[in-house]
Write a protein that holds these residues in place. Sequence first.
Motif, mmCIF file in Angstrom:
data_model
loop_
_atom_site.group_PDB
_atom_site.id
_atom_site.type_symbol
_atom_site.label_atom_id
_atom_site.label_comp_id
_atom_site.label_asym_id
_atom_site.label_seq_id
_atom_site.Cartn_x
_atom_site.Cartn_y
_atom_site.Cartn_z
ATOM 1 N N ALA A 108 0.815 -1.218 0.000
ATOM 2 C CA ALA A 108 0.000 0.000 0.000
ATOM 3 C C ALA A 108 0.846 1.264 0.000
ATOM 4 O O ALA A 108 0.502 2.259 -0.630
ATOM 5 N N HIS A 109 1.945 1.233 0.722
ATOM 6 C CA HIS A 109 2.798 2.414 0.869
ATOM 7 C C HIS A 109 4.251 2.053 0.585
ATOM 8 O O HIS A 109 5.079 2.014 1.491
ATOM 9 N N PRO A 110 4.570 1.787 -0.688
ATOM 10 C CA PRO A 110 5.952 1.414 -1.001
ATOM 11 C C PRO A 110 6.915 2.566 -0.703
ATOM 12 O O PRO A 110 6.558 3.739 -0.807
ATOM 13 N N ALA B 2 5.181 3.699 8.641
ATOM 14 C CA ALA B 2 5.463 2.356 8.129
ATOM 15 C C ALA B 2 6.567 1.688 8.948
ATOM 16 O O ALA B 2 7.593 2.293 9.228
ATOM 17 N N ALA B 3 6.310 0.443 9.335
ATOM 18 C CA ALA B 3 7.287 -0.308 10.130
ATOM 19 C C ALA B 3 8.469 -0.777 9.276
ATOM 20 O O ALA B 3 9.557 -0.997 9.796
ATOM 21 N N LYS C 84 10.534 -0.546 5.211
ATOM 22 C CA LYS C 84 10.720 0.153 3.939
ATOM 23 C C LYS C 84 10.704 -0.898 2.841
ATOM 24 O O LYS C 84 11.701 -1.584 2.618
ATOM 25 N N ILE C 85 9.552 -1.032 2.201
ATOM 26 C CA ILE C 85 9.374 -2.031 1.155
ATOM 27 C C ILE C 85 9.111 -1.295 -0.152
ATOM 28 O O ILE C 85 8.101 -0.599 -0.290
ATOM 29 N N PRO C 86 10.014 -1.428 -1.126
ATOM 30 C CA PRO C 86 9.780 -0.770 -2.425
ATOM 31 C C PRO C 86 8.664 -1.476 -3.197
ATOM 32 O O PRO C 86 8.291 -2.606 -2.893
ATOM 33 N N LYS C 87 8.138 -0.797 -4.201
ATOM 34 C CA LYS C 87 7.111 -1.378 -5.062
ATOM 35 C C LYS C 87 7.636 -2.682 -5.646
ATOM 36 O O LYS C 87 8.770 -2.760 -6.097
ATOM 37 N N HIS C 88 6.815 -3.704 -5.604
ATOM 38 C CA HIS C 88 7.209 -5.021 -6.113
ATOM 39 C C HIS C 88 7.367 -4.968 -7.626
ATOM 40 O O HIS C 88 6.449 -4.586 -8.338
ATOM 41 N N GLN C 89 8.533 -5.366 -8.102
ATOM 42 C CA GLN C 89 8.808 -5.418 -9.541
ATOM 43 C C GLN C 89 8.602 -6.818 -10.113
ATOM 44 O O GLN C 89 8.412 -6.975 -11.314
ATOM 45 N N CYS C 90 8.650 -7.809 -9.212
ATOM 46 C CA CYS C 90 8.489 -9.194 -9.651
ATOM 47 C C CYS C 90 7.954 -10.005 -8.464
ATOM 48 O O CYS C 90 7.883 -9.515 -7.341
ATOM 49 N N TYR D 203 -8.073 -3.467 -1.819
ATOM 50 C CA TYR D 203 -7.147 -2.331 -1.821
ATOM 51 C C TYR D 203 -7.205 -1.574 -0.511
ATOM 52 O O TYR D 203 -8.121 -0.786 -0.317
ATOM 53 N N PHE D 204 -6.376 -1.678 0.382
ATOM 54 C CA PHE D 204 -5.151 -2.422 0.536
ATOM 55 C C PHE D 204 -5.208 -3.391 1.710
ATOM 56 O O PHE D 204 -4.240 -4.064 2.000
#
Length: 129
Positions: free
Chosen positions: A28-30, A39-40, A42-48, A84-85
């Motif tokens: 939800a919050h990349p 946010a607990a 730091k997760i970037p937007k999933h590319q794969c 969502y989400f």
Amino acid sequence: MARLRSFQRLAAHFVDIADFLLVYIEEAHPSDGWVSSDAAYKIPKHQCLQDRLRAAQLMREGAPDCPLAVDTMDNASSAAYGAYFERLYIIQEEKVMYQGGRGPEGYKISELRSWLDQALHSLSLLPTL
């Protein structure tokens, strides 16, 4: 993570009458997108799919006793359930019996608990064989 812990407590309480499943969907919050200040992780937007699986492992650490599924990269589960989400559902005999509101405002563990309490009460009223 607080919501995840609440969900895990609920799942532990109702383990005798229900099966619980977490489905990890798109973030939800990349960290490289619409960032949340609380946010607990730091997760970037999933590319794969591998990115999504790695991020899902963080959820696994927060709820080790609950089965975890991961949505496809085309977000099929999220789209099918309008998640969502985050969203809570009860599915019984392939029928949606409870559909919570969309998160974060509509994500209400208390509503889910009430539904499960009523179901448990109904089961206790059934005659024993």
